[in-house]
Scaffold this active site. Structure first.
Site, PDB file in Angstrom:
ATOM      1  N   TYR A   1      64.943 -41.475  97.734  1.00  0.00           N
ATOM      2  CA  TYR A   1      66.025 -40.747  98.393  1.00  0.00           C
ATOM      3  C   TYR A   1      67.351 -41.012  97.673  1.00  0.00           C
ATOM      4  O   TYR A   1      68.386 -41.228  98.282  1.00  0.00           O
ATOM      5  CB  TYR A   1      66.106 -41.151  99.871  1.00  0.00           C
ATOM      6  CG  TYR A   1      66.754 -40.126 100.776  1.00  0.00           C
ATOM      7  CD1 TYR A   1      66.165 -38.882 100.968  1.00  0.00           C
ATOM      8  CD2 TYR A   1      67.933 -40.422 101.443  1.00  0.00           C
ATOM      9  CE1 TYR A   1      66.751 -37.950 101.818  1.00  0.00           C
ATOM     10  CE2 TYR A   1      68.530 -39.498 102.296  1.00  0.00           C
ATOM     11  CZ  TYR A   1      67.932 -38.261 102.467  1.00  0.00           C
ATOM     12  OH  TYR A   1      68.520 -37.328 103.316  1.00  0.00           O
TER      13      TYR A   1
ATOM     14  N   ARG B   1      61.340 -47.384 100.961  1.00  0.00           N
ATOM     15  CA  ARG B   1      61.099 -48.744 101.458  1.00  0.00           C
ATOM     16  C   ARG B   1      61.724 -48.894 102.848  1.00  0.00           C
ATOM     17  O   ARG B   1      62.893 -48.608 103.049  1.00  0.00           O
ATOM     18  CB  ARG B   1      61.686 -49.768 100.494  1.00  0.00           C
ATOM     19  CG  ARG B   1      61.450 -51.216 100.877  1.00  0.00           C
ATOM     20  CD  ARG B   1      61.796 -52.123  99.701  1.00  0.00           C
ATOM     21  NE  ARG B   1      63.166 -51.924  99.240  1.00  0.00           N
ATOM     22  CZ  ARG B   1      64.233 -52.533  99.790  1.00  0.00           C
ATOM     23  NH1 ARG B   1      64.076 -53.365 100.812  1.00  0.00           N
ATOM     24  NH2 ARG B   1      65.439 -52.324  99.308  1.00  0.00           N
TER      25      ARG B   1
ATOM     26  N   ASN C   1      63.577 -49.910 106.026  1.00  0.00           N
ATOM     27  CA  ASN C   1      64.799 -50.677 106.336  1.00  0.00           C
ATOM     28  C   ASN C   1      65.677 -50.977 105.118  1.00  0.00           C
ATOM     29  O   ASN C   1      66.620 -51.760 105.219  1.00  0.00           O
ATOM     30  CB  ASN C   1      64.465 -51.976 107.083  1.00  0.00           C
ATOM     31  CG  ASN C   1      63.834 -51.707 108.427  1.00  0.00           C
ATOM     32  OD1 ASN C   1      64.200 -50.756 109.113  1.00  0.00           O
ATOM     33  ND2 ASN C   1      62.870 -52.529 108.810  1.00  0.00           N
TER      34      ASN C   1
ATOM     35  N   SER D   1      68.068 -46.792 101.300  1.00  0.00           N
ATOM     36  CA  SER D   1      67.678 -45.379 101.341  1.00  0.00           C
ATOM     37  C   SER D   1      67.119 -45.003 102.708  1.00  0.00           C
ATOM     38  O   SER D   1      67.326 -43.882 103.191  1.00  0.00           O
ATOM     39  CB  SER D   1      66.641 -45.075 100.255  1.00  0.00           C
ATOM     40  OG  SER D   1      67.203 -45.219  98.974  1.00  0.00           O
TER      41      SER D   1
ATOM     42  N   ASP E   1      63.119 -44.066  86.902  1.00  0.00           N
ATOM     43  CA  ASP E   1      62.024 -44.260  85.949  1.00  0.00           C
ATOM     44  C   ASP E   1      61.438 -45.668  86.039  1.00  0.00           C
ATOM     45  O   ASP E   1      60.215 -45.853  85.993  1.00  0.00           O
ATOM     46  CB  ASP E   1      62.521 -43.976  84.529  1.00  0.00           C
ATOM     47  CG  ASP E   1      62.893 -42.510  84.343  1.00  0.00           C
ATOM     48  OD1 ASP E   1      62.182 -41.646  84.879  1.00  0.00           O
ATOM     49  OD2 ASP E   1      63.901 -42.237  83.669  1.00  0.00           O
TER      50      ASP E   1
ATOM     51  N   HIS F   1      61.164 -35.356  85.897  1.00  0.00           N
ATOM     52  CA  HIS F   1      61.462 -35.922  84.580  1.00  0.00           C
ATOM     53  C   HIS F   1      60.119 -36.231  83.925  1.00  0.00           C
ATOM     54  O   HIS F   1      59.209 -36.745  84.568  1.00  0.00           O
ATOM     55  CB  HIS F   1      62.278 -37.205  84.765  1.00  0.00           C
ATOM     56  CG  HIS F   1      62.939 -37.724  83.526  1.00  0.00           C
ATOM     57  ND1 HIS F   1      63.144 -36.954  82.408  1.00  0.00           N
ATOM     58  CD2 HIS F   1      63.454 -38.950  83.231  1.00  0.00           C
ATOM     59  CE1 HIS F   1      63.770 -37.672  81.492  1.00  0.00           C
ATOM     60  NE2 HIS F   1      63.960 -38.896  81.958  1.00  0.00           N
TER      61      HIS F   1
ATOM     62  N   ASP G   1      65.969 -34.141  77.190  1.00  0.00           N
ATOM     63  CA  ASP G   1      66.792 -34.705  78.256  1.00  0.00           C
ATOM     64  C   ASP G   1      67.437 -36.031  77.842  1.00  0.00           C
ATOM     65  O   ASP G   1      68.645 -36.230  78.017  1.00  0.00           O
ATOM     66  CB  ASP G   1      65.943 -34.919  79.508  1.00  0.00           C
ATOM     67  CG  ASP G   1      66.775 -35.302  80.721  1.00  0.00           C
ATOM     68  OD1 ASP G   1      67.520 -34.437  81.220  1.00  0.00           O
ATOM     69  OD2 ASP G   1      66.697 -36.465  81.154  1.00  0.00           O
TER      70      ASP G   1
ATOM     71  N   GLU H   1      71.475 -36.579  77.357  1.00  0.00           N
ATOM     72  CA  GLU H   1      72.222 -37.570  78.146  1.00  0.00           C
ATOM     73  C   GLU H   1      72.981 -38.540  77.247  1.00  0.00           C
ATOM     74  O   GLU H   1      74.133 -38.892  77.532  1.00  0.00           O
ATOM     75  CB  GLU H   1      71.264 -38.344  79.050  1.00  0.00           C
ATOM     76  CG  GLU H   1      70.704 -37.521  80.191  1.00  0.00           C
ATOM     77  CD  GLU H   1      69.554 -38.217  80.900  1.00  0.00           C
ATOM     78  OE1 GLU H   1      69.156 -37.730  81.978  1.00  0.00           O
ATOM     79  OE2 GLU H   1      69.050 -39.240  80.382  1.00  0.00           O
TER      80      GLU H   1
ATOM     81  N   SER I   1      95.252 -19.667  71.404  1.00  0.00           N
ATOM     82  CA  SER I   1      96.199 -19.216  70.383  1.00  0.00           C
ATOM     83  C   SER I   1      95.527 -19.148  69.016  1.00  0.00           C
ATOM     84  O   SER I   1      94.497 -19.789  68.778  1.00  0.00           O
ATOM     85  CB  SER I   1      97.391 -20.174  70.322  1.00  0.00           C
ATOM     86  OG  SER I   1      96.989 -21.423  69.775  1.00  0.00           O
TER      87      SER I   1
END
Length: 406
Positions: free
Chosen positions: A38, A61, A63, A66, A100, A124, A208, A212, A270
């Site tokens: 999350y 997980r 508690n 997230s 990852d 990904h 990707d 990055e 310009s």
């Protein structure tokens, strides 16, 4: 679908209009999408799918931070919020959206709880492409698909709420059910993509990681910092150096590129700016291309992957990251940047007129009452004399006019 043909390469592009709501419901109507993780992508994609009518549950997980954030967002433990193993068991689509490094750590739990015929979804290509390093090898009895938004999860959500859409790539790595392609594209539209282009897991991660570290984040910051430092060393003020390096780029020039391309941006500057840019870009290309080649090589051979996993798996990674980001935010360039952003008209505080505005209704009511009383008292007094006076005036004036005519 549209076909693009540029540089001898033909690409089929899937647009949102190719998968209208009725088609999404037909493909995804019986699916339960378990979003594992999350963070910015998990949060953004899950909210967009839910708003598009997809049944979504979240696995994190219990508690942890997230979990608490998901609860704050309205997810209900035991109904739409579960620990990771339970969410995987319940999902017919498992969106594996942990970091990852997190995907490497949690893979045994995911693998052992996947159900036959499920779709294992990534945003990904990292874990699958570098499976010899991550250990992520999907079982043969699931679909393995990818939808990779070309932007942050925050942008995925923001563009969706604005009625726009993020550009995304998609890929099919394994089609066990025979439905992997339609599932993948439907999910790509459901998460808020405006259009999708096809790729492979390898090409997605190679481009990707290069982007990055290159012009999207790493190289552009390096260029900004180099120019800012030169301007400051030559006596320019912090605000002038920042405006000529970052503010003008992000607020004036980059939007023109996004709108209609680099030539359009040049055409709207310009002639002096045009000449300078056209003369100097080749020199910058010449000195930077070797660096990009070196970077791409390190991405392909796994050097970048091993370094990322090593660094991100350290116990003090979070603290180290915060220290690095603090160093950036407290550097002179970004301290003046913060002050310059405050000066943008849209960020200026509006004049305080709230107190006066609150008093006006009270004054108006009082005025109405007074005028009402005044009308009661004055109307009879004004109307009666006015009628009598006008009547007498008419009687006196008419004969006078007739006499004068004679």
């Amino acid at each position: 679908m549209k076909t693009l043909s540029i540089g001898g390469v033909k690409e089929k592009i899937v647009e949102r209009t190719d998968f209208p709501p009725a088609k999404l419901r037909k493909i995804l109507g019986k699916e339960t999408v378990a979003v594992i993780g999350y963070g910015v992508q998990g949060r953004g994609q899950s909210h967009n799918m839910r708003d598009n009518g997809v049944k979504v549950i979240v696995g994190v997980r219990k508690n942890g931070p997230s979990w608490k954030l998901a609860k704050k967002d309205g997810l209900k433990p035991g109904k739409t919020l579960f620990d990771i193993p339970e969410a995987v068991r319940r999902g017919t689509v498992v969106q594996y959206l942990l970091s990852d490094a997190g995907q490497k750590d949690q893979w045994p739990i995911i693998r052992d709880n996947l159900q036959e015929g499920s779709a294992l979804y990534f945003s990904h290509g990292f874990s699958v492409t570098y499976s010899d390093i991550t250990g992520v090898v999907a079982p043969d009895n699931v679909d393995v698909i990818l939808v990779a938004p070309k932007g942050s999860g925050t942008t995925v959500r923001r563009l969706f709420l604005e009625g726009r859409g993020i550009n995304s790539s998609f890929a099919i790595d394994q089609d066990f059910t025979g439905r992997a392609r339609e599932r993948c594209i439907a999910l790509g539209i459901a998460i808020g993509s405006g259009f999708l282009f096809e790729t492979t897991f390898k090409k997605e991660v190679y481009s990707d990681l290069t982007g990055e570290r290159g012009v999207l984040m790493g190289a552009i910051y390096g260029l900004w910092l180099a120019q800012y430092e030169v301007l400051r060393e030559k006596g320019h003020s912090p605000s002038e150096a920042f405006n000529e390096t970052v503010e003008e780029a992000t607020q004036s020039l980059y939007p023109l590129i996004a709108e209609n391309g680099m030539d359009w941006m040049y055409a709207n500057c310009s002639t002096t700016a045009q000449r300078g840019a056209l003369d100097w870009y080749k020199r910058f290309k010449k000195c930077s291309k070797p660096v990009f080649k070196q970077l791409y090589g390190k991405v392909v051979d796994g050097s970048e992957t091993r370094r990322v996993l090593r660094m991100n798996s350290k116990d003090d990674y979070r603290e180290s990251l915060e220290a690095e980001l603090k160093e950036v935010s407290e550097s002179e360039m970004w301290r003046i940047g913060k002050e310059v952003r405050k000066l943008r008209p849209e960020n200026q505080s509006k004049p305080k007129a709230k107190k006066k505005a609150r008093k006006k209704p009270a004054k108006q009511k009082a005025a109405k009452k007074t005028s009402a009383k005044a009308q009661v008292k004055k109307k009879p007094a004004k109307k009666k004399p006015a009628k009598k006076t006008s009547a007498k005036a008419q009687v006196k004036k008419k004969p006078a006019k007739k006499r004068s005519r004679k």
